[in-house]
Design a protein around this motif. Structure first.
Motif, PDB file in Angstrom:
ATOM      1  N   PHE A 222       0.713  -1.193  -0.087  1.00 18.41           N
ATOM      2  CA  PHE A 222      -0.031  -0.008  -0.147  1.00 18.41           C
ATOM      3  C   PHE A 222       0.939   1.253   0.052  1.00 18.41           C
ATOM      4  O   PHE A 222       0.392   2.192  -0.709  1.00 18.41           O
ATOM      5  CB  PHE A 222      -1.021   0.176   1.273  1.00 18.41           C
ATOM      6  N   ALA A 223       2.040   1.035   0.753  1.00 21.09           N
ATOM      7  CA  ALA A 223       3.069   2.212   0.715  1.00 21.09           C
ATOM      8  C   ALA A 223       3.556   2.662  -0.796  1.00 21.09           C
ATOM      9  O   ALA A 223       3.445   3.650  -1.141  1.00 21.09           O
ATOM     10  CB  ALA A 223       4.032   2.120   1.751  1.00 21.09           C
ATOM     11  N   PRO A 232      -1.479  10.240  -0.671  1.00 19.76           N
ATOM     12  CA  PRO A 232      -0.978   9.622   0.783  1.00 19.76           C
ATOM     13  C   PRO A 232      -2.152   8.812   1.153  1.00 19.76           C
ATOM     14  O   PRO A 232      -2.087   7.900   2.007  1.00 19.76           O
ATOM     15  CB  PRO A 232      -1.036  10.751   1.622  1.00 19.76           C
ATOM     16  N   ASP A 233      -3.497   8.899   0.822  1.00 19.05           N
ATOM     17  CA  ASP A 233      -4.494   8.165   1.310  1.00 19.05           C
ATOM     18  C   ASP A 233      -4.455   6.724   1.042  1.00 19.05           C
ATOM     19  O   ASP A 233      -5.273   5.864   1.519  1.00 19.05           O
ATOM     20  CB  ASP A 233      -6.029   8.600   0.804  1.00 19.05           C
ATOM     21  N   ARG A 234      -3.612   6.250  -0.028  1.00 17.65           N
ATOM     22  CA  ARG A 234      -3.504   5.040  -0.391  1.00 17.65           C
ATOM     23  C   ARG A 234      -2.770   4.189   0.616  1.00 17.65           C
ATOM     24  O   ARG A 234      -2.652   3.012   0.700  1.00 17.65           O
ATOM     25  CB  ARG A 234      -2.531   4.812  -1.615  1.00 17.65           C
ATOM     26  N   ALA A 235      -1.879   4.912   1.376  1.00 18.03           N
ATOM     27  CA  ALA A 235      -1.166   4.330   2.593  1.00 18.03           C
ATOM     28  C   ALA A 235      -2.002   3.800   3.808  1.00 18.03           C
ATOM     29  O   ALA A 235      -2.962   4.535   4.102  1.00 18.03           O
ATOM     30  CB  ALA A 235      -0.161   5.117   3.206  1.00 18.03           C
ATOM     31  N   LEU A 238      -2.007  -0.443  10.372  1.00 17.62           N
ATOM     32  CA  LEU A 238      -2.245  -1.927  10.656  1.00 17.62           C
ATOM     33  C   LEU A 238      -3.733  -2.199  10.338  1.00 17.62           C
ATOM     34  O   LEU A 238      -4.365  -3.103  10.071  1.00 17.62           O
ATOM     35  CB  LEU A 238      -1.906  -2.103  11.906  1.00 17.62           C
ATOM     36  N   ASP A 239      -4.786  -1.183  11.138  1.00 17.61           N
ATOM     37  CA  ASP A 239      -6.081  -1.500  11.224  1.00 17.61           C
ATOM     38  C   ASP A 239      -6.542  -1.665   9.803  1.00 17.61           C
ATOM     39  O   ASP A 239      -7.285  -2.335   9.247  1.00 17.61           O
ATOM     40  CB  ASP A 239      -6.818  -0.296  11.676  1.00 17.61           C
ATOM     41  N   ASP A 240      -6.322  -0.736   8.797  1.00 16.33           N
ATOM     42  CA  ASP A 240      -6.725  -0.630   7.608  1.00 16.33           C
ATOM     43  C   ASP A 240      -6.325  -2.001   6.787  1.00 16.33           C
ATOM     44  O   ASP A 240      -6.818  -2.493   5.991  1.00 16.33           O
ATOM     45  CB  ASP A 240      -6.508   0.713   6.878  1.00 16.33           C
TER      46      ASP A 240
END
Length: 278
Positions: A222-223, A232-235, A238-240
């Motif tokens: 994802f990073a 940045p919202d693509r990063a 742990l929860d997501d």
């Protein structure tokens, strides 16, 4: 006694002190604290898989869950102190080397220094939560987005974020492969375990390490995606990242497997606290 001999004697005494009872106790407390966090995160992820909670399945959610238990404040402080002990032990490894034939190699010392910095951050966040009951940095998801956004705004930010993502993917793969190959045997006092205990350690070590490595690798992907898309919202924290497993064609059952693996890694951490060579 000449100067070089005195220096060698002083260095030997320093290494013995670093591996003394205080540092050993700190390391074992750190492994136990890590085990508690992974048990709670895994349990929260299981609840998410079955739609029973809106809590964050990350360190912040685990701390919030723990704070609601009887003697929650005492448990939080104990957890933070245990993680600080882990940081102290990793610092001693960076300065004086670790056990094993190549424990004093530059690579091992550098790895210990990275782990020291990581556990300093984790211990600080836990102790801050214990003192204020406020997760000032927000959830892991928000932290990941904020850090990624700041990094992308830097010169060559996309390259930095992409490189960091690739490093996280590689770290996840390294963790998973070493777990499957049972490399942890070299670090445990296997001879002190009964056959049944060794079997339990292998189940928790292999399954838990593989699940942990998978979570790291997916978060790294994802990073990398955030860097490529410059979003940045693509990063994901742990929860997501854990919730993403529930959105696959396998549905919530993949998340159940990963969450169970994290619970097993928590149990494995307790085994490390008991039998790890320090």
């Amino acid at each position: 006694m000449n100067t070089s001999a005195m220096a060698r004697t002083g260095g030997l005494q320093a290494r013995r002190a670093a591996r003394g009872s205080v540092t050993e106790s700190a390391a074992r407390a750190g492994f136990a604290a890590r085990g508690v966090i992974y048990l709670l995160v895994g349990a929260l992820a299981l609840q998410i898989a079955f739609g029973d909670t809106h809590e964050q399945a990350d360190r912040g959610g685990a701390l919030a869950e723990l704070s609601q238990k009887p003697f929650g404040a005492v448990l939080l402080w104990a957890l933070g102190i245990g993680l600080a002990g882990m940081a102290l032990w990793r610092l001693s490894e960076a300065l004086f080397g670790s056990v094993g034939k190549d424990g004093r190699s530059p690579r091992k010392r550098l790895l210990a220094a990275v782990r020291f910095a990581f556990y300093v951050f984790v211990a600080y966040s836990v102790l801050s939560f214990a003192a204020t009951r406020n997760q000032s940095g927000g959830s892991s998801d928000r932290q990941s987005r904020d850090v990624t956004a700041r990094a992308l705004d830097m010169p060559a930010g996309q390259w930095l974020v992409g490189a960091a993502g690739i490093a996280i993917v590689a770290a996840g793969g390294w963790i998973g492969v070493r777990a499957v190959l049972r490399k942890y045997h070299d670090k445990l006092r296997m001879g002190q375990m009964s056959p049944r205990t060794r079997q339990l350690v292998d189940v928790t070590g292999v399954a838990g390490g593989a699940a942990r490595g998978l979570v790291f690798a997916v978060a790294g992907v994802f990073a990398v995606r955030a860097a490529i898309d410059y979003q940045p919202d693509r990063a994901k924290g742990l929860d997501d990242t854990l919730r993403t497993f529930a959105g696959t064609p396998l549905g919530p059952w993949l998340l159940v497997c990963v969450a169970a693996g994290l619970v097993l890694f928590g149990i494995f951490s307790f085994a490390m606290a008991r039998w790890r060579r320090v």
